[in-house]
Design an enzyme around this catalytic site. Structure first.
Site, mmCIF file in Angstrom:
data_model
loop_
_atom_site.group_PDB
_atom_site.id
_atom_site.type_symbol
_atom_site.label_atom_id
_atom_site.label_comp_id
_atom_site.label_asym_id
_atom_site.label_seq_id
_atom_site.Cartn_x
_atom_site.Cartn_y
_atom_site.Cartn_z
ATOM 1 N N ARG A 1 -17.974 -0.085 53.479
ATOM 2 C CA ARG A 1 -17.688 0.893 52.421
ATOM 3 C C ARG A 1 -18.200 0.387 51.063
ATOM 4 N NH1 ARG A 1 -12.723 3.376 49.367
ATOM 5 N NH2 ARG A 1 -13.505 5.518 49.250
ATOM 6 N N HIS B 1 -20.687 2.347 48.631
ATOM 7 C CA HIS B 1 -20.283 2.747 47.283
ATOM 8 C C HIS B 1 -21.202 2.201 46.196
ATOM 9 C CE1 HIS B 1 -16.084 4.706 47.441
ATOM 10 N NE2 HIS B 1 -16.824 5.074 48.476
ATOM 11 N N HIS C 1 -17.051 6.881 59.560
ATOM 12 C CA HIS C 1 -15.599 7.083 59.555
ATOM 13 C C HIS C 1 -14.985 6.899 60.941
ATOM 14 C CE1 HIS C 1 -15.175 9.254 55.423
ATOM 15 N NE2 HIS C 1 -15.462 7.963 55.335
ATOM 16 N N TRP D 1 -3.401 5.928 62.593
ATOM 17 C CA TRP D 1 -2.371 4.946 62.892
ATOM 18 C C TRP D 1 -2.657 4.353 64.250
ATOM 19 C CZ3 TRP D 1 -2.309 9.729 61.099
ATOM 20 C CH2 TRP D 1 -1.883 9.907 59.752
HETATM 21 C C1 HEM Z 1 -18.239 13.016 51.850
HETATM 22 C C2 HEM Z 1 -18.451 11.685 51.826
HETATM 23 C C3 HEM Z 1 -17.327 10.676 51.919
HETATM 24 C C4 HEM Z 1 -16.034 10.761 51.460
HETATM 25 C C5 HEM Z 1 -15.358 11.909 50.698
HETATM 26 C C6 HEM Z 1 -15.380 9.509 51.845
HETATM 27 C C7 HEM Z 1 -14.039 9.197 51.564
HETATM 28 C C8 HEM Z 1 -13.379 8.080 52.030
HETATM 29 C C9 HEM Z 1 -11.990 7.775 51.751
HETATM 30 C C10 HEM Z 1 -11.047 8.611 50.885
HETATM 31 C C11 HEM Z 1 -11.698 6.611 52.400
HETATM 32 C C12 HEM Z 1 -10.360 5.873 52.411
HETATM 33 C C13 HEM Z 1 -10.398 4.688 51.442
HETATM 34 C C14 HEM Z 1 -9.075 3.941 51.492
HETATM 35 O O1 HEM Z 1 -8.034 4.635 51.362
HETATM 36 O O2 HEM Z 1 -9.070 2.698 51.681
HETATM 37 C C15 HEM Z 1 -12.893 6.193 53.096
HETATM 38 C C16 HEM Z 1 -12.971 5.061 53.879
HETATM 39 C C17 HEM Z 1 -14.135 4.611 54.477
HETATM 40 N N1 HEM Z 1 -15.401 5.149 54.298
HETATM 41 FE FE1 HEM Z 1 -15.807 6.967 53.485
HETATM 42 N N2 HEM Z 1 -16.255 8.699 52.525
HETATM 43 C C18 HEM Z 1 -17.460 9.363 52.571
HETATM 44 C C19 HEM Z 1 -18.647 8.876 53.123
HETATM 45 C C20 HEM Z 1 -18.784 7.626 53.685
HETATM 46 C C21 HEM Z 1 -20.064 7.030 54.073
HETATM 47 C C22 HEM Z 1 -21.428 7.710 53.863
HETATM 48 C C23 HEM Z 1 -19.797 5.804 54.611
HETATM 49 C C24 HEM Z 1 -20.728 4.748 55.152
HETATM 50 C C25 HEM Z 1 -21.949 5.005 55.627
HETATM 51 C C26 HEM Z 1 -18.336 5.630 54.565
HETATM 52 C C27 HEM Z 1 -17.668 4.536 55.056
HETATM 53 C C28 HEM Z 1 -16.288 4.359 54.987
HETATM 54 C C29 HEM Z 1 -15.564 3.291 55.681
HETATM 55 C C30 HEM Z 1 -16.172 2.220 56.593
HETATM 56 C C31 HEM Z 1 -14.211 3.449 55.356
HETATM 57 C C32 HEM Z 1 -13.028 2.590 55.826
HETATM 58 C C33 HEM Z 1 -12.742 1.523 54.788
HETATM 59 C C34 HEM Z 1 -11.562 0.640 55.160
HETATM 60 O O3 HEM Z 1 -11.072 0.713 56.324
HETATM 61 O O4 HEM Z 1 -11.128 -0.160 54.279
HETATM 62 N N3 HEM Z 1 -17.756 6.754 53.991
HETATM 63 N N4 HEM Z 1 -13.907 7.105 52.858
HETATM 64 N N1 2NB Z 2 -10.918 6.240 61.008
HETATM 65 C C1 2NB Z 2 -11.127 7.425 60.355
HETATM 66 C C2 2NB Z 2 -11.081 8.630 61.046
HETATM 67 N N2 2NB Z 2 -10.811 8.692 62.466
HETATM 68 O O1 2NB Z 2 -10.902 9.822 63.052
HETATM 69 O O2 2NB Z 2 -10.519 7.660 63.104
HETATM 70 C C3 2NB Z 2 -11.326 9.810 60.363
HETATM 71 N N3 2NB Z 2 -11.584 9.827 59.055
HETATM 72 C C4 2NB Z 2 -11.634 8.678 58.339
HETATM 73 C C5 2NB Z 2 -11.933 8.750 56.958
HETATM 74 C C6 2NB Z 2 -11.999 7.589 56.221
HETATM 75 C C7 2NB Z 2 -11.766 6.357 56.825
HETATM 76 C C8 2NB Z 2 -11.476 6.272 58.188
HETATM 77 C C9 2NB Z 2 -11.410 7.440 58.954
#
Ligand code: HEM
Ligand code: 2NB
Length: 287
Positions: free
Chosen positions: A43, A47, A170, A186
């Site tokens: 992430r 970002h 995700h 969860w």
């Molecule tokens: C519409 C686009 C996207 C939105 C609105 C979005 C939003 C979010 C949000 C709200 C979280 C939760 C953060 C937290 O509470 O710790 C998250 C987690 C995450 N996102 Fe996205 N995301 C987007 C696109 C992406 C993309 C393009 C990638 C990578 C290629 C990505 C990778 C991740 C990963 C790996 C996590 C998990 C982080 C963790 O477990 O600490 N996301 N995202």
């Molecule tokens: N594990 C996740 C799922 N998922 O289905 O397991 C769905 N949405 C997500 C969005 C942000 C970070 C983790 C996600």
């Protein structure tokens, strides 16, 4: 202005950095209830690259400006400090690497060590001064619908297929109330890269509920969750077609993700011919 990559090191020097990150990932496996640091490093790499604005070639991974207060404290980046702290010992061990190269290389390492696709990577990002730090608010809103998501990614030159592939990340990690006001999944949060996210989107029974932080999210009876921006991918007919393809064909997903992620971390950068693409070996491949 244009960012021209500059690099004096050899590919084997960067494989050493990869191996140091990958070894630390293996050792420090207890983070976030044993999810480990893979998802948060991925992430972080997304970002620092997702601030890119094609109109004036501002933002993006080149300048490593995440290290400055304004960007690190962007509310969209809450929680990524854990990834930044993880990388401080790597930065000390390899002081010659630029911040932009380190953050993007760490994301590539995370994907590959979580058994994801190989991500071609090039060195040469050059640290920029604090005044070039992009303003807050350039990263996407989790409440966005399909029209919002499509328009958002146009700013970085991504088409539908690339957007759906990128959101497949995700499948990894989870949302945390204290970071984003969303929570879950969860027990089902994973640290192994797969196309599961697409199968979840299609096969789970989703309930749109207000969560404890007052935000609306989708929960399934099996303990999965989706953001509104996730669900946009099955609410839009063009996105849905691609979701169904990736749900059936993991190789197609891996292939598209690999190309789109390289494009994401290289947006806005010109790489001279002498800077070759590296495909790093995983730790398993070197044992
Ligand atoms: C519409 C686009 C996207 C939105 C609105 C979005 C939003 C979010 C949000 C709200 C979280 C939760 C953060 C937290 O509470 O710790 C998250 C987690 C995450 N996102 Fe996205 N995301 C987007 C696109 C992406 C993309 C393009 C990638 C990578 C290629 C990505 C990778 C991740 C990963 C790996 C996590 C998990 C982080 C963790 O477990 O600490 N996301 N995202
Ligand atoms: N594990 C996740 C799922 N998922 O289905 O397991 C769905 N949405 C997500 C969005 C942000 C970070 C983790 C996600």
């Amino acid at each position: 202005g244009l960012h021209i990559a500059e690099c004096q090191k050899k590919p084997e020097d960067y494989q050493k950095v990869y191996n140091a990150i990958a070894t630390k990932l293996r050792d420090e496996d207890e983070y976030d209830n044993y999810i480990g640091y893979g998802p948060v490093l991925l992430r972080l790499a997304w970002h620092v690259s997702g601030t890119f604005e094609k109109k004036d070639n501002s933002g993006g991974s080149f300048g490593g400006t995440y290290r400055f207060k304004k960007e690190m404290e962007d509310p969209s980046n809450k929680g990524l400090q854990n990834g930044f702290k993880f990388l401080s010992s790597i930065q000390e061990q390899f002081p010659w690497i630029s911040h932009g190269d380190l953050y993007t290389l760490a994301g590539v390492t995370a994907i590959q060590e979580m058994q994801g696709p190989k991500i071609p990577w090039r060195a040469g990002r050059v640290d920029q001064t604090e005044d070039l730090t992009p303003d807050n608010g350039r990263l996407p809103d989790a409440k966005g619908d399909a029209t919002y998501v499509r328009n958002f990614y146009k700013r970085m030159n991504f088409e539908d297929r690339e957007v759906v592939a990128l959101l497949g990340a995700h499948s990894l990690g989870k949302t945390h109330y204290e970071n984003s006001g969303f929570e879950g999944p969860w027990g089902a949060a994973t640290n192994v890269f797969s196309n599961e996210y697409f199968n979840n989107l299609i096969n789970e029974k989703w309930e749109f509920v207000k969560n404890e932080a007052g935000n609306m999210q989708y929960n399934s009876d099996k303990g999965f969750m989706m953001l509104p921006a996730d669900m946009a991918l099955v609410q839009d007919p063009k996105y849905l077609k691609i979701v169904k393809e990736f749900a059936k064909d993991q190789d197609a997903f891996f292939n598209e993700f690999g190309k789109a992620f390289t494009k994401l971390i290289e947006n806005g950068i010109e790489f001279p011919k002498n800077i070759k693409t590296t495909v790093f070996k995983t730790l398993d491949e070197q044992e």
